[in-house]
Design a protein around this motif. Structure first.
Motif, short mmCIF file in Angstrom:
data_model
loop_
_atom_site.label_atom_id
_atom_site.label_comp_id
_atom_site.label_asym_id
_atom_site.label_seq_id
_atom_site.Cartn_x
_atom_site.Cartn_y
_atom_site.Cartn_z
N LEU A 29 -3.90 -6.15 1.24
CA LEU A 29 -3.89 -7.58 1.55
C LEU A 29 -4.55 -7.81 2.90
CD1 LEU A 29 -2.65 -9.73 -0.24
CD2 LEU A 29 -0.58 -9.62 1.14
N CYS A 30 -5.35 -8.86 2.96
CA CYS A 30 -5.99 -9.27 4.21
C CYS A 30 -5.38 -10.60 4.62
CB CYS A 30 -7.49 -9.41 3.96
SG CYS A 30 -8.41 -10.18 5.30
N GLY A 31 -5.39 -10.89 5.91
CA GLY A 31 -4.86 -12.17 6.38
C GLY A 31 -5.49 -13.36 5.65
N THR A 32 -6.77 -13.21 5.29
CA THR A 32 -7.47 -14.31 4.61
C THR A 32 -6.83 -14.65 3.27
OG1 THR A 32 -9.46 -13.45 5.64
CG2 THR A 32 -9.76 -15.15 3.99
N ASP A 33 -6.34 -13.62 2.57
CA ASP A 33 -5.67 -13.88 1.28
C ASP A 33 -4.47 -14.81 1.49
OD1 ASP A 33 -7.35 -12.04 -0.15
OD2 ASP A 33 -6.19 -10.40 0.71
N GLY A 50 -7.74 -11.03 -3.30
CA GLY A 50 -7.93 -9.63 -2.90
C GLY A 50 -9.39 -9.26 -2.81
N HIS A 51 -9.79 -8.73 -1.65
CA HIS A 51 -11.17 -8.25 -1.49
C HIS A 51 -11.21 -6.87 -0.86
CE1 HIS A 51 -10.04 -10.84 1.91
NE2 HIS A 51 -10.66 -9.93 2.65
N GLU A 52 -10.04 -6.27 -0.66
CA GLU A 52 -10.01 -4.87 -0.21
C GLU A 52 -9.46 -4.04 -1.37
OE1 GLU A 52 -9.03 -5.70 4.53
OE2 GLU A 52 -7.46 -4.91 3.25
N GLY A 53 -10.19 -3.02 -1.77
CA GLY A 53 -9.71 -2.22 -2.89
C GLY A 53 -10.45 -0.91 -3.04
N SER A 151 -13.44 -2.06 3.40
CA SER A 151 -14.50 -3.03 3.16
C SER A 151 -14.34 -4.27 4.04
CB SER A 151 -14.56 -3.42 1.68
OG SER A 151 -13.44 -4.19 1.34
N CYS A 152 -13.13 -4.67 4.34
CA CYS A 152 -12.99 -5.88 5.18
C CYS A 152 -12.57 -5.53 6.61
CB CYS A 152 -12.03 -6.88 4.57
SG CYS A 152 -11.92 -8.39 5.55
N ALA A 153 -11.31 -5.11 6.80
CA ALA A 153 -10.79 -4.98 8.16
C ALA A 153 -11.57 -3.97 9.00
CB ALA A 153 -9.30 -4.61 8.11
#
Ligand SMILES: [Zn+2]
Ligand SMILES: [Zn+2]
Length: 351
Positions: A29-33, A50-53, A151-153
């Motif tokens: 989970l990212c803060g953006t979610d 969800g964009h981190e996986g 991929s994100c953080a």
């Protein structure tokens, strides 16, 4: 917005010849979610967030035979992918070579799930990766827990720090100890900072900041703003930071961050990424007379994901501690709430 998070079924369509489908192993989970769910980021619902996986290739399109680094791929290979799909053709992608400005980008986890190919987010058993999605095979020696936020953080921290530089022996200040702050601490330390000082709220992330390499963590509530500025200067040879990195997303800390810099210091602004923030009053002569460099950065480009994988292979820090809690999809709402209440370092879903 704010409605209960539901588990639903969607069709798993076969990939077209330049796409692939992935069986997700783990998503984080990212803060953006959480911002999306709370309506602070406008997105087209219904969507699969969800964009981190990380996951394994389920089916490959006929024309997909290699990952984006040129390695041959087969179904079953474990991969990570860039959550941003740039057009590669617009003024910013092609001429300025800065795809973060891409006008036509698609971001997984931000798009509606009501149309083909439906599976656009990582909080799902399967995901559909469209043509030109950048993806890389993940070396078996690094675990899902270590790679899942890459991929994100982690990519965002690498992108920003590459622009702002960490010179050998720099004194580095990190404001905010969420995932972005924690990775910034780790990267600054391992890129040769003399001392890394972090400022954050007490709680589960406070100890993690030390594990990630912070030499000193300041509890922001134990001191008032003038005491915080003085403390940072004292910790940095009486001068202040050579590089400060704002990762808190709470814009008022930018005013004190500027004060905490040494003459000639660099200020990397990573955390605040929304229109809806507190406006600031800044005395510009603090920037001119002290020759400060203000640097903004956002998100990542696909090559930062490969850099992230290499970093995760090399690091000696316990980066697996980023994932502190695991949930099932049925408990998604618990995870979202734990995230916003700062009860987790980062929440992951095992699928
Ligand atoms: Zn994110
Ligand atoms: Zn573009």
């Amino acid at each position: 917005v704010n409605k209960p998070i539901q588990v639903k079924e969607f069709p798993l369509v076969d990939p077209d010849e330049r796409s692939l489908t992935v069986k997700i192993d783990m998503a984080s989970l990212c803060g953006t979610d959480v911002h999306m769910w709370r309506g602070r980021r406008i997105v087209p619902f219904p969507l699969i967030p969800g964009h981190e996986g990380i996951g394994r290739i389920h089916k490959l399109g006929k024309k997909v035979s290699k990952d984006s680094a040129g390695n041959k791929v087969r179904s079953g290979d474990r991969i990570v992918w860039s959550h941003v799909l740039h057009c590669r053709n617009c003024y910013y992608c092609f001429i300025k070579k800065d795809p973060s400005g891409c006008q036509n980008k698609i971001i997984y986890g931000y798009i509606s799930s009501s149309e083909h190919p439906y599976l656009n987010g990582t909080l799902a058993e399967y995901m559909y990766l469209r043509p030109n999605t950048v993806f890389y095979i993940v070396p078996e020696e690094i675990s899902d827990e270590v790679v899942v936020p890459a991929s994100c953080a982690l990519g965002t921290a690498i992108n920003g720090i590459n622009r702002a530089r960490v010179d050998l022996g720099d004194n580095v200040l990190v404001q905010g100890i969420g995932p972005l702050g924690l990775y910034s601490i780790a990267l600054a330390k391992e890129r040769g900072a003399k001392k890394v000082v972090a400022i954050g709220e007490p709680g589960i992330r406070f100890e993690t900041a030390k594990l990630f390499g912070a030499d000193y963590v300041i509890n922001r509530f134990a001191l008032d703003v003038n005491q915080r500025i003085q403390k940072v200067k004292d910790l940095f040879d009486g001068r202040g930071a050579d590089l400060a990195i704002e990762c808190s997303g709470y814009s008022p800390v930018i005013i004190e961050g500027i004060e905490m810099l040494d003459h000639g210091g660099r200020y990397l602004l990573l955390g605040t990424a929304s229109e809806n923030v507190k406006m600031l009053e800044i005395n510009p002569s603090k920037i001119t007379l002290r020759r400060l460099l203000l640097i903004g950065s956002r998100a990542t480009e696909p090559h930062h994901l490969l850099e992230a994988i290499k970093y995760l292979q090399l690091t000696k820090l316990p980066v697996e501690r980023m994932i502190s809690h695991k949930y099932s999809l049925e408990d998604a709402e618990k995870a979202f709430k734990a995230y916003e209440d700062l009860k987790v370092v980062k929440a992951a879903f095992t699928l």
